[in-house]
Write an enzyme that holds these catalytic residues in place. Structure first.
Site, short mmCIF file in Angstrom:
data_model
loop_
_atom_site.label_atom_id
_atom_site.label_comp_id
_atom_site.label_asym_id
_atom_site.label_seq_id
_atom_site.Cartn_x
_atom_site.Cartn_y
_atom_site.Cartn_z
CG ASN A 11 -2.13 0.79 1.16
OD1 ASN A 11 -2.81 0.97 2.15
ND2 ASN A 11 -2.49 1.31 0.00
CG ASN A 62 -8.53 8.25 -0.82
OD1 ASN A 62 -7.82 7.55 -0.11
ND2 ASN A 62 -9.74 8.64 -0.45
CB CYS A 71 -4.36 5.37 5.54
SG CYS A 71 -3.42 4.19 4.55
N GLY A 72 -4.48 2.67 7.79
CA GLY A 72 -3.69 1.85 8.69
C GLY A 72 -2.27 1.62 8.20
CG ASN A 73 -1.31 -0.99 5.05
OD1 ASN A 73 -0.87 -1.78 5.87
ND2 ASN A 73 -2.25 -1.32 4.18
CG ASN A 161 -11.40 4.41 6.42
OD1 ASN A 161 -11.56 3.39 7.08
ND2 ASN A 161 -10.27 4.67 5.81
CG HIS A 163 -13.67 -0.52 5.89
ND1 HIS A 163 -12.73 -0.67 4.90
CD2 HIS A 163 -13.15 0.36 6.77
CE1 HIS A 163 -11.68 0.07 5.17
NE2 HIS A 163 -11.90 0.72 6.30
CG ASN A 194 -12.58 2.10 1.85
OD1 ASN A 194 -11.84 2.51 0.98
ND2 ASN A 194 -12.95 2.85 2.88
CD GLU A 212 -7.43 1.27 0.18
OE1 GLU A 212 -7.61 2.31 0.85
OE2 GLU A 212 -6.32 0.71 0.08
CB CYS A 221 -7.02 -1.69 2.77
SG CYS A 221 -8.04 -0.46 3.61
N GLY A 222 -5.00 -1.36 5.66
CA GLY A 222 -4.93 -1.65 7.09
C GLY A 222 -6.27 -1.53 7.78
CB THR A 223 -8.90 1.10 7.88
OG1 THR A 223 -8.97 1.34 6.47
CG2 THR A 223 -8.08 2.19 8.55
N GLY A 224 -9.09 -1.75 6.35
CA GLY A 224 -9.92 -2.80 5.79
C GLY A 224 -9.67 -4.15 6.45
#
Length: 287
Positions: A11, A62, A71-73, A161, A163, A194, A212, A221-224
């Protein structure tokens, strides 16, 4: 504009430190630098800024120029950047985001460089109005969503965010370029969504692909991944208080949902290269 390219399990983002670049249209700048032919190339632009309430602030845009909340990553790479570039000697950091302040723990290698980062991602939000999902249901769990003539069973959750998690038997064979846009822009999701396509391998392993909003399919996707684990625990496929490995196309993340609902994410972060870019407000592609 000086920048650094970084990636967290594929990512990849363009990072700029210090102040908001002196441009009139930051959304256009994000589109230009993210373009993989005319720009630097990446899933978006991340600004690392001073903060009055935390150690640092992160703003994420984005690839289509829209601003994301978390964004986790990306935030793991922020942690590596500020430590390994000498902006702080802390290994426990607070980073301000649009979805709140996030807590980071940096894990160093033998040379004192950041090898991986654990992030307190907060608790999953199930209230449809807060995700948001246009529904009167108290929770949007395992509900039918029809896009382009195909009905999917989706579970919706916010990790800062929105999902939508779809559990399926095969993720490798999915045509996400065809499927993704219809779900992302579905009328149920006023801020788009997402979408995670998840195969349950066993009680401690999930395989995932992600579409995303604003970026299309990304390698991770970290949050994903956190949303996928939250949905898997909610559906009874996985247990809380257990390390869950989420296998993405760019690599693996370790996600754990604590008994109180707090979700922690661990994974690597890496530098790719540094550069300098000339940006024009006017012109065919902004470079």
């Amino acid at each position: 504009m000086r920048f650094t390219k970084m990636q967290g399990i594929g990512n990849d983002y363009v990072y700029v430190w210090g102040t908001v670049p002196p441009v009139q249209d930051i959304q256009r700048l994000a589109r230009v630098v993210s373009h993989r032919r005319f720009g630097v190339g990446g899933d978006g632009l991340i600004l690392i800024l001073p903060s009055e309430t935390a150690d640092f602030q992160m703003r994420i845009f984005n690839a289509d120029g829209s601003e994301g909340r978390m964004c986790g990553n990306g935030i793991r790479c922020v942690g590596k950047y500020v430590h390994d570039r000498g902006l702080t000697d802390k290994t426990h950091l607070l980073v301000e985001t649009l979805s709140g302040i996030r807590e980071l723990w940096l894990h160093l290698d033998g040379q004192g460089q950041t090898e991986s980062v654990t992030v307190d991602m907060g608790k999953a939000v199930w209230d449809p109005a807060a995700i948001p999902v246009d529904t009167s249901l108290p929770r949007f769990v395992a509900q039918p969503v029809t896009a382009d003539g195909v009905t999917y069973e989706m579970t919706c959750v916010s990790m800062g965010n929105p999902h939508g998690v779809i559990f399926c038997g095969d993720v490798d064979g999915l045509d996400l370029e065809r499927i993704g846009p219809g779900l992302e822009c579905h009328a149920l999701f006023p801020e788009r969504i997402n979408t995670e396509f998840v195969r349950v391998l066993d009680r401690t392993r999930l395989q995932m692909r992600v579409w995303e909003r604003g970026s299309g399919e990304t390698l991770a996707c970290g949050t994903g991944a956190c949303a996928a684990v939250a949905a898997a625990v909610e559906r009874g496929f996985c247990a809380c208080d257990t390390d869950i490995t989420v296998q993405l196309r760019g690599g693996d993340l370790t996600i754990r949902q604590e008994p109180d609902g707090t979700i922690r994410m661990g994974g690597p972060a890496a530098f790719v290269f540094d550069g300098v870019m000339e940006y024009c407000e006017e012109g065919s592609n902004g470079i």
